[in-house]
Motif scaffolding. Structure first.
Motif, PDB file in Angstrom:
ATOM      1  N   GLY A 159      18.111  -2.677 -73.053  1.00 23.41           N
ATOM      2  CA  GLY A 159      19.554  -2.447 -73.081  1.00 23.41           C
ATOM      3  C   GLY A 159      19.939  -1.369 -74.065  1.00 23.41           C
ATOM      4  O   GLY A 159      20.718  -0.460 -73.757  1.00 23.41           O
ATOM      5  N   PHE A 429      33.135  -8.278 -69.692  1.00 20.24           N
ATOM      6  CA  PHE A 429      32.067  -8.077 -68.712  1.00 20.24           C
ATOM      7  C   PHE A 429      32.144  -6.714 -68.029  1.00 20.24           C
ATOM      8  O   PHE A 429      31.195  -6.304 -67.357  1.00 20.24           O
ATOM      9  CB  PHE A 429      32.067  -9.200 -67.672  1.00 20.24           C
ATOM     10  CG  PHE A 429      33.214  -9.167 -66.691  1.00 20.24           C
ATOM     11  CD1 PHE A 429      33.088  -8.526 -65.473  1.00 20.24           C
ATOM     12  CD2 PHE A 429      34.413  -9.801 -66.986  1.00 20.24           C
ATOM     13  CE1 PHE A 429      34.134  -8.499 -64.566  1.00 20.24           C
ATOM     14  CE2 PHE A 429      35.472  -9.781 -66.084  1.00 20.24           C
ATOM     15  CZ  PHE A 429      35.333  -9.129 -64.883  1.00 20.24           C
ATOM     16  N   HIS A 432      32.061  -4.230 -71.998  1.00 20.16           N
ATOM     17  CA  HIS A 432      31.049  -4.731 -72.937  1.00 20.16           C
ATOM     18  C   HIS A 432      31.519  -4.660 -74.392  1.00 20.16           C
ATOM     19  O   HIS A 432      30.713  -4.820 -75.309  1.00 20.16           O
ATOM     20  CB  HIS A 432      29.707  -4.008 -72.755  1.00 20.16           C
ATOM     21  CG  HIS A 432      29.175  -4.133 -71.360  1.00 20.16           C
ATOM     22  ND1 HIS A 432      28.468  -5.230 -70.933  1.00 20.16           N
ATOM     23  CD2 HIS A 432      29.299  -3.313 -70.279  1.00 20.16           C
ATOM     24  CE1 HIS A 432      28.155  -5.075 -69.647  1.00 20.16           C
ATOM     25  NE2 HIS A 432      28.654  -3.931 -69.228  1.00 20.16           N
ATOM     26  N   VAL A 442      25.333  -5.871 -75.406  1.00 19.52           N
ATOM     27  CA  VAL A 442      24.705  -5.758 -74.085  1.00 19.52           C
ATOM     28  C   VAL A 442      23.430  -6.596 -74.018  1.00 19.52           C
ATOM     29  O   VAL A 442      22.830  -6.928 -75.035  1.00 19.52           O
ATOM     30  CB  VAL A 442      24.352  -4.287 -73.759  1.00 19.52           C
ATOM     31  CG1 VAL A 442      25.579  -3.407 -73.803  1.00 19.52           C
ATOM     32  CG2 VAL A 442      23.284  -3.742 -74.697  1.00 19.52           C
ATOM     33  N   ARG A 447      24.080 -12.272 -72.283  1.00 18.27           N
ATOM     34  CA  ARG A 447      23.785 -13.054 -71.079  1.00 18.27           C
ATOM     35  C   ARG A 447      22.938 -14.294 -71.348  1.00 18.27           C
ATOM     36  O   ARG A 447      22.862 -15.192 -70.509  1.00 18.27           O
ATOM     37  CB  ARG A 447      23.042 -12.184 -70.063  1.00 18.27           C
ATOM     38  CG  ARG A 447      23.831 -11.013 -69.532  1.00 18.27           C
ATOM     39  CD  ARG A 447      23.000 -10.171 -68.586  1.00 18.27           C
ATOM     40  NE  ARG A 447      23.782  -9.081 -68.026  1.00 18.27           N
ATOM     41  CZ  ARG A 447      24.548  -9.186 -66.939  1.00 18.27           C
ATOM     42  NH1 ARG A 447      24.611 -10.339 -66.304  1.00 18.27           N
ATOM     43  NH2 ARG A 447      25.242  -8.157 -66.504  1.00 18.27           N
ATOM     44  N   TRP A 454      19.038  -6.239 -65.779  1.00 15.48           N
ATOM     45  CA  TRP A 454      20.412  -6.525 -66.183  1.00 15.48           C
ATOM     46  C   TRP A 454      20.716  -5.885 -67.534  1.00 15.48           C
ATOM     47  O   TRP A 454      21.834  -5.390 -67.773  1.00 15.48           O
ATOM     48  CB  TRP A 454      20.655  -8.034 -66.252  1.00 15.48           C
ATOM     49  CG  TRP A 454      20.919  -8.668 -64.932  1.00 15.48           C
ATOM     50  CD1 TRP A 454      20.104  -9.523 -64.246  1.00 15.48           C
ATOM     51  CD2 TRP A 454      22.080  -8.499 -64.103  1.00 15.48           C
ATOM     52  NE1 TRP A 454      20.682  -9.904 -63.059  1.00 15.48           N
ATOM     53  CE2 TRP A 454      21.890  -9.292 -62.945  1.00 15.48           C
ATOM     54  CE3 TRP A 454      23.258  -7.763 -64.229  1.00 15.48           C
ATOM     55  CZ2 TRP A 454      22.846  -9.361 -61.933  1.00 15.48           C
ATOM     56  CZ3 TRP A 454      24.212  -7.828 -63.214  1.00 15.48           C
ATOM     57  CH2 TRP A 454      23.998  -8.628 -62.078  1.00 15.48           C
ATOM     58  N   ARG A 457      21.408  -2.255 -66.932  1.00 15.46           N
ATOM     59  CA  ARG A 457      22.767  -2.069 -66.394  1.00 15.46           C
ATOM     60  C   ARG A 457      23.809  -2.175 -67.503  1.00 15.46           C
ATOM     61  O   ARG A 457      24.710  -1.331 -67.620  1.00 15.46           O
ATOM     62  CB  ARG A 457      23.048  -3.116 -65.312  1.00 15.46           C
ATOM     63  CG  ARG A 457      24.521  -3.120 -64.875  1.00 15.46           C
ATOM     64  CD  ARG A 457      24.774  -4.056 -63.740  1.00 15.46           C
ATOM     65  NE  ARG A 457      26.207  -4.257 -63.529  1.00 15.46           N
ATOM     66  CZ  ARG A 457      26.734  -4.830 -62.454  1.00 15.46           C
ATOM     67  NH1 ARG A 457      25.952  -5.243 -61.495  1.00 15.46           N
ATOM     68  NH2 ARG A 457      28.029  -4.983 -62.338  1.00 15.46           N
ATOM     69  N   ASP A 458      23.703  -3.219 -68.329  1.00 15.96           N
ATOM     70  CA  ASP A 458      24.677  -3.407 -69.410  1.00 15.96           C
ATOM     71  C   ASP A 458      24.687  -2.213 -70.351  1.00 15.96           C
ATOM     72  O   ASP A 458      25.756  -1.734 -70.768  1.00 15.96           O
ATOM     73  CB  ASP A 458      24.329  -4.669 -70.202  1.00 15.96           C
ATOM     74  CG  ASP A 458      24.600  -5.951 -69.441  1.00 15.96           C
ATOM     75  OD1 ASP A 458      25.159  -5.886 -68.336  1.00 15.96           O
ATOM     76  OD2 ASP A 458      24.250  -7.027 -69.966  1.00 15.96           O
ATOM     77  N   GLU A 461      26.433   0.759 -68.752  1.00 14.53           N
ATOM     78  CA  GLU A 461      27.880   0.551 -68.641  1.00 14.53           C
ATOM     79  C   GLU A 461      28.558   0.647 -70.009  1.00 14.53           C
ATOM     80  O   GLU A 461      29.646   1.222 -70.135  1.00 14.53           O
ATOM     81  CB  GLU A 461      28.169  -0.808 -68.011  1.00 14.53           C
ATOM     82  CG  GLU A 461      27.866  -0.871 -66.524  1.00 14.53           C
ATOM     83  CD  GLU A 461      28.212  -2.208 -65.911  1.00 14.53           C
ATOM     84  OE1 GLU A 461      28.307  -2.289 -64.669  1.00 14.53           O
ATOM     85  OE2 GLU A 461      28.367  -3.195 -66.665  1.00 14.53           O
TER      86      GLU A 461
END
Length: 479
Positions: A159, A429, A432, A442, A447, A454, A457-458, A461
């Motif tokens: 992340g 969400f 972030h 993230v 999570r 994932w 992705r976080d 973003e």
């Protein structure tokens, strides 16, 4: 007119890259799958049905444009396929190796649902990016213009590195702080080489460093540097620490010698692969060689532990899981690989405690289970079968029961940092951003223990949100 290069799933069977013989691969930590040759990659990509609604793409956390890069691969336009692939994924060669495709893209492939066998999406993705590295298509990070804004990222896992990559490409000054001596987080020290060889990770780390990312390693935030210092030094901060605190059993014998945590066992093994001196490995404490090993758990971390134990030369390896095979959370592909390599799975078995001889564990006290009514997640809940207890003999017991977050508000002296009742950091969400201005979070620290994809992705973003924040601040300053 040229023959349609796609829709060949009726005539061409699904075929994975060849897998090394189980006896051979159980003796080393190299990856078990070979690479596609160009013809085979093109052929397997041509099986894609080019769906109007591509479920593979919608079930990918990164929403990778899978049908397009499959078509380009089938047409032999591999560099274009790579450009499409990397546009949405910071580390496609890593996802191609370790994503549970059977639960994500491949598991939702339309032709799989129609009985023709899924497209081998992960293997093609890996082939595309490995070829891109070999051919020199993976370009160094070279921002068109340097910016004055800076971002501090706490955690050099997937992340944090994904956020660093996106920000650095836009010229933002990025510093990554991490407690370990190498960046990569669980990619470096958690995942064994037979799933992800370490030169693949080190290559990306080197790309980021050469691209201008400043890595502050061996830096434990809260001890070596305060969170307040990092926040004051940067225009924004990303928390990407992951979750490394092991979920412990509360049972008799837990503290006995020979009962070890999965993260300690895997980290020691990976450090040995780097050539590091690991006293706990050399002493035998975190070494399975010549031992009867029992691993407790049914997730991907448990699969990593049982397969690592085989490679270290364990006499026997058993995996205890409280539910049955159909209800285990780990990848079925990994279970099959483990069975081929000699791992024995003991289903419907839960630990009650540990048998000991003095201070040394001699086995696991096992309760036999049956599946009862479904729980809140829809899975059948395990129930104890009274009077069916027994002891599973073991010299080394590895607990792989999952991970929980560290108490960051306390460790970092930031009581205002809002967390959930599970201890994970609360973050919007979409953006972030946490409840602290300019602080984002993230990956697993938000999570809970989750997938690498994932976290990527976080991170991407959050980086986009930070860039939007900087753009808004710049517009206000210009008025």
């Amino acid at each position: 007119m040229a023959k349609e290069p796609m829709l060949k799933f009726v005539d061409v069977a699904r075929e994975m890259p060849s897998k090394r013989d189980a006896a051979e691969r159980a003796g080393d930590f190299r990856e078990i799958y070979s690479e596609y040759v160009e013809q085979k990659a093109n052929e397997q990509a041509s099986r894609c049905s080019q769906c109007g609604v591509p479920y593979c793409q919608s079930h990918c956390p990164l929403h990778n444009n899978i049908p397009d890069w499959l078509r380009l691969t089938a047409e032999g336009r591999l560099q274009e396929a790579y450009e499409i692939s990397q546009a949405t994924n910071t580390f496609p060669e890593i996802c191609g190796r370790i994503c549970p495709q059977d639960r994500l893209c491949e598991g939702n492939c339309v032709i799989e649902q129609s009985g023709h066998g899924t497209v081998t999406i992960g293997s093609v993705e890996k082939y595309i990016t490995d070829t891109a590295w070999d051919k020199g298509w993976v370009m160094p990070i070279a921002p068109k213009k340097e910016r004055t804004e800076s971002v501090g990222i706490i955690g050099a896992g997937p992340g944090g590195l994904a956020a660093a990559d996106v920000l650095r490409r836009q010229g933002v000054q990025v510093t990554v702080y991490d407690r370990y001596d190498r960046s990569g987080g669980l990619l470096t020290y958690g995942i064994p080489g037979f799933k992800l060889e370490k030169d693949i990770v080190m290559r990306r780390n080197e790309q980021l460093e050469k691209g201008g990312v400043d890595f502050q390693l061996n830096c434990n935030v809260g001890e070596d540097l305060s969170f307040e210092y990092i926040r004051g030094k940067h225009d924004a901060v990303v928390i990407a620490t992951g979750v490394y605190q092991t979920r412990e059993l509360k049972a008799p014998g837990v503290g006995a010698q020979g009962v070890v945590r999965a993260i300690d066992f895997l980290t020691a093994s990976n450090r040995k692969s780097f050539g590091d001196s690991v006293p706990e490995f050399e002493s035998g404490e975190l070494n399975a060689e010549g031992k009867n090993v029992v691993v407790i758990g049914g997730g991907d971390t448990a699969m990593d532990c049982v397969r690592t134990s085989i490679r270290q030369g364990a006499t026997s390896v058993k995996c205890l899981y409280r539910r049955d095979r159909a209800n285990m959370p780990g990848s079925q592909r990994e279970v099959a690989n483990a069975e081929e390599e000699g791992v024995e799975f003991v289903w419907l078995a839960a630990p009650k405690g540990f048998a000991t001889e003095g201070d040394v564990a001699s086995g696991v006290m096992v309760q036999k289970m049956r599946l009862g009514a479904p729980d809140a997640t829809g899975r059948q809940s395990p129930e104890v079968i009274e009077g069916a207890d027994y002891v599973e003999k073991a010299d080394l017991i590895i607990t792989a029961l999952g991970f929980t977050p560290e108490d960051l508000p306390t460790l970092w002296e930031q009581p205002e940092l809002e967390v959930t009742r599970w201890g994970t950091v609360k973050a919007d969400f979409r953006t972030h951003e946490t409840n602290m201005d300019g602080v984002y979070a993230v990956g697993d620290i938000v999570r809970g223990a989750s997938l690498v994809v994932w976290a990527i992705r976080d991170g991407r973003e959050a980086a986009e949100s930070i860039l939007a924040r900087f753009a808004a601040a710049g517009a206000i300053a210009a008025e």
